[in-house]
Design a protein around this motif. Sequence first.
Motif, mmCIF file in Angstrom:
data_model
loop_
_atom_site.group_PDB
_atom_site.id
_atom_site.type_symbol
_atom_site.label_atom_id
_atom_site.label_comp_id
_atom_site.label_asym_id
_atom_site.label_seq_id
_atom_site.Cartn_x
_atom_site.Cartn_y
_atom_site.Cartn_z
ATOM 1 N N ILE A 128 0.855 -1.185 0.000
ATOM 2 C CA ILE A 128 0.000 0.000 0.000
ATOM 3 C C ILE A 128 0.892 1.235 0.000
ATOM 4 C CG2 ILE A 128 -1.698 1.345 1.296
ATOM 5 C CD1 ILE A 128 -2.907 -1.216 2.286
ATOM 6 N N GLY A 129 0.743 2.055 -1.030
ATOM 7 C CA GLY A 129 1.473 3.306 -1.111
ATOM 8 C C GLY A 129 0.582 4.463 -0.698
ATOM 9 N N LEU A 130 1.077 5.303 0.201
ATOM 10 C CA LEU A 130 0.320 6.457 0.689
ATOM 11 C C LEU A 130 1.161 7.725 0.516
ATOM 12 C CD1 LEU A 130 -1.225 5.047 4.008
ATOM 13 C CD2 LEU A 130 -2.257 5.141 1.732
ATOM 14 N N GLY A 131 0.545 8.751 -0.020
ATOM 15 C CA GLY A 131 1.220 10.030 -0.196
ATOM 16 C C GLY A 131 0.677 11.056 0.775
ATOM 17 N N TYR A 132 1.588 11.693 1.514
ATOM 18 C CA TYR A 132 1.204 12.677 2.531
ATOM 19 C C TYR A 132 1.810 14.044 2.216
ATOM 20 C CZ TYR A 132 0.050 8.627 5.510
ATOM 21 O OH TYR A 132 -0.469 7.473 6.024
ATOM 22 N N SER A 135 4.206 18.768 5.339
ATOM 23 C CA SER A 135 3.897 19.623 6.491
ATOM 24 C C SER A 135 3.087 18.890 7.553
ATOM 25 C CB SER A 135 3.124 20.860 6.025
ATOM 26 O OG SER A 135 1.905 20.475 5.384
ATOM 27 N N GLY A 136 2.533 17.734 7.233
ATOM 28 C CA GLY A 136 1.751 16.982 8.193
ATOM 29 C C GLY A 136 2.588 16.216 9.194
ATOM 30 N N PHE A 137 3.908 16.134 8.980
ATOM 31 C CA PHE A 137 4.795 15.413 9.881
ATOM 32 C C PHE A 137 5.423 16.380 10.878
ATOM 33 C CE2 PHE A 137 4.436 12.704 6.248
ATOM 34 C CZ PHE A 137 4.554 11.411 6.730
ATOM 35 N N ALA A 138 5.326 16.032 12.151
ATOM 36 C CA ALA A 138 6.011 16.843 13.154
ATOM 37 C C ALA A 138 7.515 16.827 12.906
ATOM 38 C CB ALA A 138 5.696 16.310 14.558
ATOM 39 N N ASP A 202 -2.476 3.480 7.525
ATOM 40 C CA ASP A 202 -2.341 4.878 7.938
ATOM 41 C C ASP A 202 -2.152 4.975 9.446
ATOM 42 O OD1 ASP A 202 -2.559 7.794 7.560
ATOM 43 O OD2 ASP A 202 -4.494 7.555 8.570
ATOM 44 N N ARG A 203 -2.894 4.183 10.195
ATOM 45 C CA ARG A 203 -2.782 4.195 11.652
ATOM 46 C C ARG A 203 -1.380 3.764 12.098
ATOM 47 N NH1 ARG A 203 -6.708 1.240 12.356
ATOM 48 N NH2 ARG A 203 -5.707 -0.772 12.706
ATOM 49 N N ASN A 204 -0.837 2.756 11.458
ATOM 50 C CA ASN A 204 0.498 2.285 11.810
ATOM 51 C C ASN A 204 1.572 3.293 11.439
ATOM 52 O OD1 ASN A 204 0.778 -0.893 12.634
ATOM 53 N ND2 ASN A 204 -1.121 -0.516 11.514
ATOM 54 N N LEU A 205 1.408 3.974 10.308
ATOM 55 C CA LEU A 205 2.392 4.973 9.906
ATOM 56 C C LEU A 205 2.338 6.200 10.805
ATOM 57 C CD1 LEU A 205 2.166 4.752 6.006
ATOM 58 C CD2 LEU A 205 3.827 3.688 7.543
ATOM 59 N N ARG A 206 1.175 6.531 11.293
ATOM 60 C CA ARG A 206 1.072 7.634 12.249
ATOM 61 C C ARG A 206 1.855 7.296 13.521
ATOM 62 N NH1 ARG A 206 -3.139 11.342 11.172
ATOM 63 N NH2 ARG A 206 -4.362 10.735 9.332
ATOM 64 N N ARG A 207 1.755 6.053 13.933
ATOM 65 C CA ARG A 207 2.489 5.635 15.135
ATOM 66 C C ARG A 207 3.995 5.586 14.884
ATOM 67 N NH1 ARG A 207 2.243 -0.355 17.940
ATOM 68 N NH2 ARG A 207 4.002 -0.011 19.364
ATOM 69 N N GLY A 212 0.710 12.951 9.869
ATOM 70 C CA GLY A 212 -0.492 13.697 10.174
ATOM 71 C C GLY A 212 -1.242 14.056 8.911
ATOM 72 N N GLY A 213 -2.552 14.234 9.030
ATOM 73 C CA GLY A 213 -3.357 14.539 7.864
ATOM 74 C C GLY A 213 -3.693 13.280 7.089
ATOM 75 N N ASP A 214 -4.753 13.360 6.325
ATOM 76 C CA ASP A 214 -5.160 12.206 5.522
ATOM 77 C C ASP A 214 -4.256 12.055 4.307
ATOM 78 O OD1 ASP A 214 -7.273 11.673 7.222
ATOM 79 O OD2 ASP A 214 -8.643 13.000 6.116
ATOM 80 N N PRO A 215 -3.990 10.817 3.897
ATOM 81 C CA PRO A 215 -3.176 10.618 2.689
ATOM 82 C C PRO A 215 -3.886 11.161 1.452
ATOM 83 C CG PRO A 215 -4.107 8.537 3.431
ATOM 84 C CD PRO A 215 -4.392 9.530 4.509
#
Length: 299
Positions: A128-132, A135-138, A202-207, A212-215
Amino acid sequence: DVVLEPPRYRAPVLVDHAERGVGVAQIRRHDPEGQVAVELGDVDLLAAELAALAASLGTRISLRCDVRAVEPGTRRRLAVLDAAGQRVHADTVVLAVPAHVAARLLGAVCPPAATTLAGIGYTDLRVIGLGYRRSGFAQVPQGFGFLSPPGEGLDIIGATVSSNAFEEQAPPGRILVRAFLGGVFAPHVVDLPTDLAVAMTDRNLRRAFGAGGDPEFVRDVVWRQAIPQYQRGHRRVVEQLDRQVATVAGLHLARNAYRGVGLDDTIQDAQRLGLALVDTDLSRAAVGESGTANSQEGR
């Protein structure tokens, strides 16, 4: 001579190739002896190079053929049977297919090898590829990615920050992450509906990354029987398989079920086999044996 250098594999990108003006793979001189090195970039460029090679071979190559079996030959060492019942007679046959496919093809010509090949297991894999938005990353993820061993509490095998390795895979201000799911420890994950699998990823990548923010970009692909499993004693299995295949003159195996799962390992093994076949052809030509590489039919 053409030398294929190890390709720089690139995942699905957020930017369309056409917008970047990407052409075919660059070709440059490799050494003073006249060998040519093909620098391989995107996988679709590799496909274009292979298509051009196939076109240059004309009737000496047949594409999109459904092969049903490899049989003992009459006119030559071996015969390859296709779905239409036609046989291609050859002195050399290389099966560059998954082990379980090779097992089906070799039942008639080498039953012991077919049995050994059937024992090499595979697992399914979901990518699964997700693009964010960056600026959503601390904190912007550093490095190439990570593997998650059992016990870490993550529902993914691991992830790569593809745009860190290849900046052109994401537009400015964006990050592309590819997550890997399924495998031995969570085979059920490959059958989840896309929305559930993407939400879990998405939940695992947030952890893991603090995403941050939706892909803004989603690519979901399931590969059945994707990864051969090297169980304990795999080297002995391959050694046994080598001995079994060697009893059938002209028969060879290639691909990633034997001496390395990775792309680089597969390329190195294919190069080793290719050079060995060239040496064999030269030796046969030197002694005047018929059916060398100059034949219209036979490879």
